[in-house]
Design a protein around this motif. Structure first.
Motif, PDB file in Angstrom:
ATOM      1  N   HIS A  93       0.845  -1.205   0.000  1.00  0.00           N
ATOM      2  CA  HIS A  93       0.000   0.000   0.000  1.00  0.00           C
ATOM      3  C   HIS A  93       0.879   1.253   0.000  1.00  0.00           C
ATOM      4  O   HIS A  93       0.683   2.161  -0.803  1.00  0.00           O
ATOM      5  CB  HIS A  93      -0.898  -0.029   1.240  1.00  0.00           C
ATOM      6  N   LEU A 149       1.255   3.825  -3.040  1.00  0.00           N
ATOM      7  CA  LEU A 149       0.669   5.158  -2.858  1.00  0.00           C
ATOM      8  C   LEU A 149       1.715   6.248  -3.052  1.00  0.00           C
ATOM      9  O   LEU A 149       1.419   7.340  -3.535  1.00  0.00           O
ATOM     10  CB  LEU A 149      -0.041   5.291  -1.503  1.00  0.00           C
ATOM     11  N   THR A 157      -2.721   0.609  -4.977  1.00  0.00           N
ATOM     12  CA  THR A 157      -3.105   1.300  -3.730  1.00  0.00           C
ATOM     13  C   THR A 157      -4.533   0.928  -3.349  1.00  0.00           C
ATOM     14  O   THR A 157      -4.822   0.628  -2.187  1.00  0.00           O
ATOM     15  CB  THR A 157      -3.013   2.837  -3.893  1.00  0.00           C
ATOM     16  N   GLY A 196      -5.539  -1.271  -0.211  1.00  0.00           N
ATOM     17  CA  GLY A 196      -6.328  -0.499   0.767  1.00  0.00           C
ATOM     18  C   GLY A 196      -7.614  -1.238   1.105  1.00  0.00           C
ATOM     19  O   GLY A 196      -7.981  -1.366   2.276  1.00  0.00           O
ATOM     20  N   LEU A 202      -6.781  -4.243   3.259  1.00  0.00           N
ATOM     21  CA  LEU A 202      -6.445  -3.837   4.633  1.00  0.00           C
ATOM     22  C   LEU A 202      -7.718  -3.533   5.419  1.00  0.00           C
ATOM     23  O   LEU A 202      -7.846  -3.881   6.592  1.00  0.00           O
ATOM     24  CB  LEU A 202      -5.536  -2.592   4.622  1.00  0.00           C
ATOM     25  N   ARG A 209     -12.184  -2.388  13.091  1.00  0.00           N
ATOM     26  CA  ARG A 209     -11.130  -1.505  13.598  1.00  0.00           C
ATOM     27  C   ARG A 209     -11.302  -0.096  13.031  1.00  0.00           C
ATOM     28  O   ARG A 209     -10.964   0.896  13.670  1.00  0.00           O
ATOM     29  CB  ARG A 209      -9.764  -2.080  13.201  1.00  0.00           C
ATOM     30  N   TYR A 210     -11.824  -0.031  11.799  1.00  0.00           N
ATOM     31  CA  TYR A 210     -11.911   1.270  11.139  1.00  0.00           C
ATOM     32  C   TYR A 210     -13.293   1.908  11.236  1.00  0.00           C
ATOM     33  O   TYR A 210     -13.440   3.091  10.940  1.00  0.00           O
ATOM     34  CB  TYR A 210     -11.495   1.134   9.662  1.00  0.00           C
ATOM     35  N   TYR A 233     -10.169   7.740   9.281  1.00  0.00           N
ATOM     36  CA  TYR A 233     -10.329   6.783   8.185  1.00  0.00           C
ATOM     37  C   TYR A 233     -11.426   7.269   7.230  1.00  0.00           C
ATOM     38  O   TYR A 233     -11.246   7.287   6.010  1.00  0.00           O
ATOM     39  CB  TYR A 233     -10.663   5.392   8.747  1.00  0.00           C
ATOM     40  N   LYS A 261     -10.396  10.327   5.311  1.00  0.00           N
ATOM     41  CA  LYS A 261      -9.496   9.959   4.214  1.00  0.00           C
ATOM     42  C   LYS A 261     -10.306   9.459   3.013  1.00  0.00           C
ATOM     43  O   LYS A 261     -10.086   9.900   1.887  1.00  0.00           O
ATOM     44  CB  LYS A 261      -8.520   8.882   4.707  1.00  0.00           C
ATOM     45  N   ILE A 300     -10.532  11.100  -0.704  1.00  0.00           N
ATOM     46  CA  ILE A 300     -10.154  10.368  -1.926  1.00  0.00           C
ATOM     47  C   ILE A 300     -11.236  10.589  -2.988  1.00  0.00           C
ATOM     48  O   ILE A 300     -10.955  10.839  -4.152  1.00  0.00           O
ATOM     49  CB  ILE A 300      -9.969   8.856  -1.636  1.00  0.00           C
ATOM     50  N   ILE A 314      -4.818  13.342   2.529  1.00  0.00           N
ATOM     51  CA  ILE A 314      -5.142  11.906   2.432  1.00  0.00           C
ATOM     52  C   ILE A 314      -3.997  11.082   3.030  1.00  0.00           C
ATOM     53  O   ILE A 314      -4.220  10.142   3.799  1.00  0.00           O
ATOM     54  CB  ILE A 314      -5.426  11.508   0.961  1.00  0.00           C
ATOM     55  N   VAL A 315      -2.761  11.452   2.689  1.00  0.00           N
ATOM     56  CA  VAL A 315      -1.607  10.725   3.239  1.00  0.00           C
ATOM     57  C   VAL A 315      -1.561  10.917   4.763  1.00  0.00           C
ATOM     58  O   VAL A 315      -1.399   9.944   5.519  1.00  0.00           O
ATOM     59  CB  VAL A 315      -0.294  11.195   2.575  1.00  0.00           C
ATOM     60  N   GLY A 370      -4.366   8.980   6.394  1.00  0.00           N
ATOM     61  CA  GLY A 370      -4.071   7.546   6.305  1.00  0.00           C
ATOM     62  C   GLY A 370      -3.138   7.137   7.440  1.00  0.00           C
ATOM     63  O   GLY A 370      -3.318   6.104   8.068  1.00  0.00           O
ATOM     64  N   ARG A 371      -2.161   7.980   7.723  1.00  0.00           N
ATOM     65  CA  ARG A 371      -1.236   7.713   8.830  1.00  0.00           C
ATOM     66  C   ARG A 371      -1.967   7.804  10.168  1.00  0.00           C
ATOM     67  O   ARG A 371      -1.825   6.947  11.033  1.00  0.00           O
ATOM     68  CB  ARG A 371      -0.079   8.735   8.833  1.00  0.00           C
ATOM     69  N   ALA A 401      -3.966   4.961  11.850  1.00  0.00           N
ATOM     70  CA  ALA A 401      -3.321   3.834  12.532  1.00  0.00           C
ATOM     71  C   ALA A 401      -3.407   3.980  14.053  1.00  0.00           C
ATOM     72  O   ALA A 401      -3.157   3.029  14.787  1.00  0.00           O
ATOM     73  CB  ALA A 401      -1.857   3.749  12.098  1.00  0.00           C
TER      74      ALA A 401
HETATM   75  C1  HEM Z   1      -9.896   2.708  -1.626  1.00  0.00           C
HETATM   76  C2  HEM Z   1      -8.794   3.293  -1.256  1.00  0.00           C
HETATM   77  C3  HEM Z   1      -8.081   3.067   0.055  1.00  0.00           C
HETATM   78  C4  HEM Z   1      -8.441   2.323   1.158  1.00  0.00           C
HETATM   79  C5  HEM Z   1      -9.701   1.489   1.355  1.00  0.00           C
HETATM   80  C6  HEM Z   1      -7.373   2.468   2.127  1.00  0.00           C
HETATM   81  C7  HEM Z   1      -7.311   1.859   3.363  1.00  0.00           C
HETATM   82  C8  HEM Z   1      -6.232   1.888   4.226  1.00  0.00           C
HETATM   83  C9  HEM Z   1      -6.089   1.122   5.431  1.00  0.00           C
HETATM   84  C10 HEM Z   1      -7.155   0.178   5.983  1.00  0.00           C
HETATM   85  C11 HEM Z   1      -4.900   1.456   6.001  1.00  0.00           C
HETATM   86  C12 HEM Z   1      -4.288   0.868   7.279  1.00  0.00           C
HETATM   87  C13 HEM Z   1      -4.368   1.859   8.431  1.00  0.00           C
HETATM   88  C14 HEM Z   1      -3.712   1.222   9.660  1.00  0.00           C
HETATM   89  O1  HEM Z   1      -2.488   1.299   9.797  1.00  0.00           O
HETATM   90  O2  HEM Z   1      -4.430   0.661  10.477  1.00  0.00           O
HETATM   91  C15 HEM Z   1      -4.272   2.423   5.146  1.00  0.00           C
HETATM   92  C16 HEM Z   1      -3.056   3.031   5.412  1.00  0.00           C
HETATM   93  C17 HEM Z   1      -2.599   4.118   4.735  1.00  0.00           C
HETATM   94  N1  HEM Z   1      -3.118   4.628   3.574  1.00  0.00           N
HETATM   95 FE1  HEM Z   1      -4.727   3.924   2.564  1.00  0.00          FE
HETATM   96  N2  HEM Z   1      -6.412   3.298   1.615  1.00  0.00           N
HETATM   97  C18 HEM Z   1      -6.816   3.687   0.358  1.00  0.00           C
HETATM   98  C19 HEM Z   1      -6.140   4.531  -0.496  1.00  0.00           C
HETATM   99  C20 HEM Z   1      -5.094   5.338  -0.100  1.00  0.00           C
HETATM  100  C21 HEM Z   1      -4.537   6.409  -0.884  1.00  0.00           C
HETATM  101  C22 HEM Z   1      -5.015   6.769  -2.292  1.00  0.00           C
HETATM  102  C23 HEM Z   1      -3.551   6.985  -0.131  1.00  0.00           C
HETATM  103  C24 HEM Z   1      -2.671   8.150  -0.436  1.00  0.00           C
HETATM  104  C25 HEM Z   1      -2.373   8.560  -1.617  1.00  0.00           C
HETATM  105  C26 HEM Z   1      -3.470   6.261   1.106  1.00  0.00           C
HETATM  106  C27 HEM Z   1      -2.603   6.551   2.137  1.00  0.00           C
HETATM  107  C28 HEM Z   1      -2.386   5.745   3.229  1.00  0.00           C
HETATM  108  C29 HEM Z   1      -1.343   5.949   4.229  1.00  0.00           C
HETATM  109  C30 HEM Z   1      -0.284   7.068   4.244  1.00  0.00           C
HETATM  110  C31 HEM Z   1      -1.473   4.929   5.162  1.00  0.00           C
HETATM  111  C32 HEM Z   1      -0.635   4.738   6.432  1.00  0.00           C
HETATM  112  C33 HEM Z   1       0.520   3.798   6.174  1.00  0.00           C
HETATM  113  C34 HEM Z   1       1.290   3.584   7.457  1.00  0.00           C
HETATM  114  O3  HEM Z   1       0.700   3.501   8.529  1.00  0.00           O
HETATM  115  O4  HEM Z   1       2.505   3.529   7.370  1.00  0.00           O
HETATM  116  N3  HEM Z   1      -4.421   5.250   1.082  1.00  0.00           N
HETATM  117  N4  HEM Z   1      -5.094   2.654   4.075  1.00  0.00           N
END
Ligand code: HEM
Length: 166
Positions: A33, A37, A79, A83, A86, A93-94, A100, A103, A107, A151-152, A155-156, A159
């Motif tokens: 992911h 991303l 991504t 995503g 996850l 959890r979410y 969440y 974010k 998007i 969004i980034v 996303g962080r 967690a």
């Molecule tokens: C349908 C699209 C997406 C879904 C369903 C999704 C879902 C998730 C989930 C469930 C997590 C885990 C969070 C955790 O640590 O518990 C995550 C982490 C993350 N996502 Fe996404 N995401 C999507 C798209 C994106 C996009 C497009 C970006 C940015 C351009 C992004 C940026 C991030 C970042 C920065 C994290 C944290 C990573 C980390 O903890 O190191 N996500 N995403």
């Protein structure tokens, strides 16, 4: 069926439980992911910087757009797939996490911004390609950079347990 019961139903599916209990699924999916991303958002920001007029000014916007678009799509597919997985492995959890949902909403807004730009301002690219993007193209670029940064960040933040409700 309420959203909560839908999430609870997903949470109890054998494949969701199997992924959740796997030692490797979360770190592997999260790593893919993050790598995808970075590729996706990085290439989008490169294009936006040209739109705003802050970089690559000697190259026509249409040329940058045509070269970057296929790689942006590759990043977007990975991504999105990771995503969704996850999310699927820990829906409960979410469910209560404000960051969440913010974010996901952003998007969609960023996607809408890109679609509107392509269907309106980009149609007349032949007229402004050599002179430089018009004001409304710059607005779309600034909005895009701001939204992808949030969004980034969100996303962080997702967690952690900040702004989480039961
Ligand atoms: C349908 C699209 C997406 C879904 C369903 C999704 C879902 C998730 C989930 C469930 C997590 C885990 C969070 C955790 O640590 O518990 C995550 C982490 C993350 N996502 Fe996404 N995401 C999507 C798209 C994106 C996009 C497009 C970006 C940015 C351009 C992004 C940026 C991030 C970042 C920065 C994290 C944290 C990573 C980390 O903890 O190191 N996500 N995403």
């Amino acid at each position: 069926m309420s959203l909560r019961s839908l999430f609870e139903w997903m949470d109890a599916l054998p494949s969701s439980i199997a992924l959740r209990e796997s030692l490797y699924a979360f770190p592997v999916l999260l790593t893919i992911h993050v790598v995808s991303l970075v590729m996706f958002a990085g290439l989008v920001v490169m294009m936006d910087l040209r739109l705003v007029g802050l970089a690559y000014r000697s190259t026509r916007f249409s040329q940058i757009q045509a070269r970057l678009f296929p790689w942006q799509m590759v990043g977007m597919v990975f991504t999105t797939l990771t995503g969704l997985l996850l999310f699927y492995m820990q829906p409960m959890r979410y469910f209560g996490k404000v960051y969440y949902w913010l974010k996901l909403a952003l998007i969609m807004l960023a996607g809408l911004n890109a679609i509107v730009f392509h269907l309106t301002t980009y149609r007349s690219v032949d007229q402004w390609d050599t002179t430089g993007p018009p004001f409304k193209a710059k607005v779309a670029g600034v909005l895009s950079i701001a939204m992808w940064a949030c969004i980034v960040a969100f996303g962080r933040f997702a967690a952690y347990d900040w702004l989480t409700f039961e």
